[in-house]
Design a protein around this motif. Structure first.
Motif, PDB file in Angstrom:
ATOM      1  N   ALA A  18      -1.212  -7.337  -8.422  1.00  0.00           N
ATOM      2  CA  ALA A  18      -2.417  -6.950  -9.156  1.00  0.00           C
ATOM      3  C   ALA A  18      -3.603  -6.754  -8.210  1.00  0.00           C
ATOM      4  O   ALA A  18      -4.373  -5.799  -8.365  1.00  0.00           O
ATOM      5  CB  ALA A  18      -2.745  -8.011 -10.210  1.00  0.00           C
ATOM      6  N   GLN A  19      -3.739  -7.632  -7.226  1.00  0.00           N
ATOM      7  CA  GLN A  19      -4.869  -7.510  -6.304  1.00  0.00           C
ATOM      8  C   GLN A  19      -4.739  -6.276  -5.412  1.00  0.00           C
ATOM      9  O   GLN A  19      -5.716  -5.557  -5.193  1.00  0.00           O
ATOM     10  CB  GLN A  19      -4.994  -8.776  -5.450  1.00  0.00           C
ATOM     11  N   LEU A  20      -3.537  -6.017  -4.916  1.00  0.00           N
ATOM     12  CA  LEU A  20      -3.342  -4.820  -4.085  1.00  0.00           C
ATOM     13  C   LEU A  20      -3.529  -3.560  -4.917  1.00  0.00           C
ATOM     14  O   LEU A  20      -4.178  -2.610  -4.480  1.00  0.00           O
ATOM     15  CB  LEU A  20      -1.968  -4.835  -3.415  1.00  0.00           C
ATOM     16  N   ALA A  21      -2.985  -3.544  -6.129  1.00  0.00           N
ATOM     17  CA  ALA A  21      -3.139  -2.373  -7.001  1.00  0.00           C
ATOM     18  C   ALA A  21      -4.616  -2.121  -7.287  1.00  0.00           C
ATOM     19  O   ALA A  21      -5.080  -0.977  -7.245  1.00  0.00           O
ATOM     20  CB  ALA A  21      -2.367  -2.578  -8.307  1.00  0.00           C
ATOM     21  N   ARG A  22      -5.362  -3.180  -7.555  1.00  0.00           N
ATOM     22  CA  ARG A  22      -6.797  -3.030  -7.826  1.00  0.00           C
ATOM     23  C   ARG A  22      -7.511  -2.465  -6.604  1.00  0.00           C
ATOM     24  O   ARG A  22      -8.343  -1.567  -6.720  1.00  0.00           O
ATOM     25  CB  ARG A  22      -7.402  -4.382  -8.212  1.00  0.00           C
ATOM     26  N   GLN A  23      -7.181  -2.967  -5.412  1.00  0.00           N
ATOM     27  CA  GLN A  23      -7.821  -2.474  -4.195  1.00  0.00           C
ATOM     28  C   GLN A  23      -7.482  -1.008  -3.937  1.00  0.00           C
ATOM     29  O   GLN A  23      -8.311  -0.251  -3.436  1.00  0.00           O
ATOM     30  CB  GLN A  23      -7.429  -3.334  -2.993  1.00  0.00           C
ATOM     31  N   ILE A  24      -6.275  -0.606  -4.283  1.00  0.00           N
ATOM     32  CA  ILE A  24      -5.881   0.797  -4.121  1.00  0.00           C
ATOM     33  C   ILE A  24      -6.623   1.650  -5.145  1.00  0.00           C
ATOM     34  O   ILE A  24      -7.169   2.704  -4.818  1.00  0.00           O
ATOM     35  CB  ILE A  24      -4.352   0.961  -4.246  1.00  0.00           C
ATOM     36  N   GLN A  25      -6.673   1.183  -6.376  1.00  0.00           N
ATOM     37  CA  GLN A  25      -7.300   1.965  -7.440  1.00  0.00           C
ATOM     38  C   GLN A  25      -8.809   2.069  -7.286  1.00  0.00           C
ATOM     39  O   GLN A  25      -9.397   3.090  -7.630  1.00  0.00           O
ATOM     40  CB  GLN A  25      -6.916   1.404  -8.805  1.00  0.00           C
ATOM     41  N   ALA A  30      -7.954   2.761   1.164  1.00  0.00           N
ATOM     42  CA  ALA A  30      -7.952   4.219   1.057  1.00  0.00           C
ATOM     43  C   ALA A  30      -6.547   4.786   1.228  1.00  0.00           C
ATOM     44  O   ALA A  30      -5.667   4.156   1.833  1.00  0.00           O
ATOM     45  CB  ALA A  30      -8.868   4.810   2.127  1.00  0.00           C
ATOM     46  N   VAL A  31      -6.347   5.986   0.696  1.00  0.00           N
ATOM     47  CA  VAL A  31      -5.087   6.704   0.884  1.00  0.00           C
ATOM     48  C   VAL A  31      -4.805   6.784   2.382  1.00  0.00           C
ATOM     49  O   VAL A  31      -5.680   7.090   3.187  1.00  0.00           O
ATOM     50  CB  VAL A  31      -5.167   8.120   0.273  1.00  0.00           C
ATOM     51  N   GLY A  32      -3.575   6.465   2.749  1.00  0.00           N
ATOM     52  CA  GLY A  32      -3.158   6.525   4.146  1.00  0.00           C
ATOM     53  C   GLY A  32      -3.308   5.214   4.896  1.00  0.00           C
ATOM     54  O   GLY A  32      -2.813   5.083   6.016  1.00  0.00           O
ATOM     55  N   THR A  33      -3.958   4.224   4.290  1.00  0.00           N
ATOM     56  CA  THR A  33      -4.123   2.930   4.947  1.00  0.00           C
ATOM     57  C   THR A  33      -2.766   2.276   5.139  1.00  0.00           C
ATOM     58  O   THR A  33      -1.968   2.215   4.207  1.00  0.00           O
ATOM     59  CB  THR A  33      -5.020   1.993   4.109  1.00  0.00           C
ATOM     60  N   ARG A  34      -2.522   1.807   6.354  1.00  0.00           N
ATOM     61  CA  ARG A  34      -1.260   1.108   6.645  1.00  0.00           C
ATOM     62  C   ARG A  34      -1.398  -0.336   6.196  1.00  0.00           C
ATOM     63  O   ARG A  34      -2.360  -1.020   6.549  1.00  0.00           O
ATOM     64  CB  ARG A  34      -0.941   1.151   8.125  1.00  0.00           C
ATOM     65  N   LEU A  35      -0.434  -0.796   5.402  1.00  0.00           N
ATOM     66  CA  LEU A  35      -0.429  -2.179   4.929  1.00  0.00           C
ATOM     67  C   LEU A  35       0.233  -3.072   5.973  1.00  0.00           C
ATOM     68  O   LEU A  35       1.050  -2.608   6.770  1.00  0.00           O
ATOM     69  CB  LEU A  35       0.337  -2.276   3.610  1.00  0.00           C
ATOM     70  N   PRO A  36      -0.093  -4.360   5.944  1.00  0.00           N
ATOM     71  CA  PRO A  36       0.584  -5.277   6.870  1.00  0.00           C
ATOM     72  C   PRO A  36       2.088  -5.279   6.584  1.00  0.00           C
ATOM     73  O   PRO A  36       2.511  -5.002   5.450  1.00  0.00           O
ATOM     74  CB  PRO A  36      -0.018  -6.639   6.537  1.00  0.00           C
ATOM     75  N   THR A  37       2.866  -5.625   7.574  1.00  0.00           N
ATOM     76  CA  THR A  37       4.308  -5.755   7.326  1.00  0.00           C
ATOM     77  C   THR A  37       4.525  -6.865   6.307  1.00  0.00           C
ATOM     78  O   THR A  37       3.659  -7.737   6.115  1.00  0.00           O
ATOM     79  CB  THR A  37       5.073  -6.107   8.615  1.00  0.00           C
ATOM     80  N   LEU A  64       2.020   3.635  -5.895  1.00  0.00           N
ATOM     81  CA  LEU A  64       0.774   3.275  -5.230  1.00  0.00           C
ATOM     82  C   LEU A  64       0.921   3.172  -3.715  1.00  0.00           C
ATOM     83  O   LEU A  64      -0.050   3.356  -2.988  1.00  0.00           O
ATOM     84  CB  LEU A  64       0.224   1.962  -5.791  1.00  0.00           C
ATOM     85  N   ILE A  65       2.129   2.837  -3.259  1.00  0.00           N
ATOM     86  CA  ILE A  65       2.372   2.796  -1.822  1.00  0.00           C
ATOM     87  C   ILE A  65       3.664   3.539  -1.525  1.00  0.00           C
ATOM     88  O   ILE A  65       4.469   3.792  -2.420  1.00  0.00           O
ATOM     89  CB  ILE A  65       2.436   1.356  -1.245  1.00  0.00           C
ATOM     90  N   GLU A  66       3.836   3.898  -0.266  1.00  0.00           N
ATOM     91  CA  GLU A  66       5.088   4.520   0.167  1.00  0.00           C
ATOM     92  C   GLU A  66       5.489   3.873   1.481  1.00  0.00           C
ATOM     93  O   GLU A  66       4.650   3.518   2.301  1.00  0.00           O
ATOM     94  CB  GLU A  66       4.935   6.027   0.325  1.00  0.00           C
ATOM     95  N   PHE A  74       2.342   2.381   3.466  1.00  0.00           N
ATOM     96  CA  PHE A  74       1.018   3.000   3.444  1.00  0.00           C
ATOM     97  C   PHE A  74       0.575   3.231   2.011  1.00  0.00           C
ATOM     98  O   PHE A  74       1.403   3.447   1.121  1.00  0.00           O
ATOM     99  CB  PHE A  74       1.053   4.348   4.163  1.00  0.00           C
ATOM    100  N   VAL A  75      -0.734   3.241   1.795  1.00  0.00           N
ATOM    101  CA  VAL A  75      -1.281   3.584   0.488  1.00  0.00           C
ATOM    102  C   VAL A  75      -0.962   5.057   0.243  1.00  0.00           C
ATOM    103  O   VAL A  75      -1.220   5.915   1.089  1.00  0.00           O
ATOM    104  CB  VAL A  75      -2.802   3.331   0.431  1.00  0.00           C
ATOM    105  N   SER A  76      -0.392   5.328  -0.911  1.00  0.00           N
ATOM    106  CA  SER A  76       0.088   6.660  -1.251  1.00  0.00           C
ATOM    107  C   SER A  76      -0.982   7.507  -1.924  1.00  0.00           C
ATOM    108  O   SER A  76      -1.835   6.999  -2.654  1.00  0.00           O
ATOM    109  CB  SER A  76       1.281   6.521  -2.199  1.00  0.00           C
TER     110      SER A  76
END
Length: 130
Positions: A18-25, A30-37, A64-66, A74-76
């Motif tokens: 929920a927190q990651l989805a909210r931050q993406i939305q 931002a689109v293209g941001t690399r997430l931590p492993t 939301l991510i790919e 990454f944020v999709s």
């Protein structure tokens, strides 16, 4: 910043999702941001690797991510497509409400009830609804 409340009745993977989805939305991520492993995020948050892995899988299923193999997750841009779909659905809903003669306050209550039902649904039924 991600915060996991160990005292919460909400499972940790759902808190993280929920927190990651909210931050993406809200475009904090931002689109293209690399997430931590998965391993790095699990270590940082004190969670099991499988918990973070499940979160990433659900975010990927939601578009939301790919994950790009060994390059990471990454944020999709698909999240933007989802936002546009929601805007179109809202416009259609507004037209239905107007034609049915329902006032704005009641229309908002209807949406809030629908959102509450969606939030209360289990993660597997949420995925099936998409």
């Amino acid at each position: 910043m991600i915060v996991i409340d160990s005292a919460s009745p909400v499972p940790p993977f759902e808190q993280l999702r929920a927190q990651l989805a909210r931050q993406i939305q809200d475009r904090t991520l931002a689109v293209g941001t690399r997430l931590p492993t998965i391993r790095r995020l699990a270590a940082d948050l004190g969670l099991a690797v499988n918990t973070v892995g499940r979160t990433y899988r659900e975010l990927e299923e939601a578009g939301l991510i790919e994950t790009r193999g060994s390059a990471g997750s990454f944020v999709s841009a698909a999240g933007e497509q989802g936002r546009e779909r929601a805007r179109r659905a809202a416009a259609e809903y507004a037209a239905v409400i107007a034609s049915a003669g329902i006032d704005a306050d009641e229309a908002v209550r209807i949406v809030q009830a629908a959102l509450a039902e969606g939030t209360a649904a289990s993660p597997s039924s949420r995925t099936a609804q998409k």
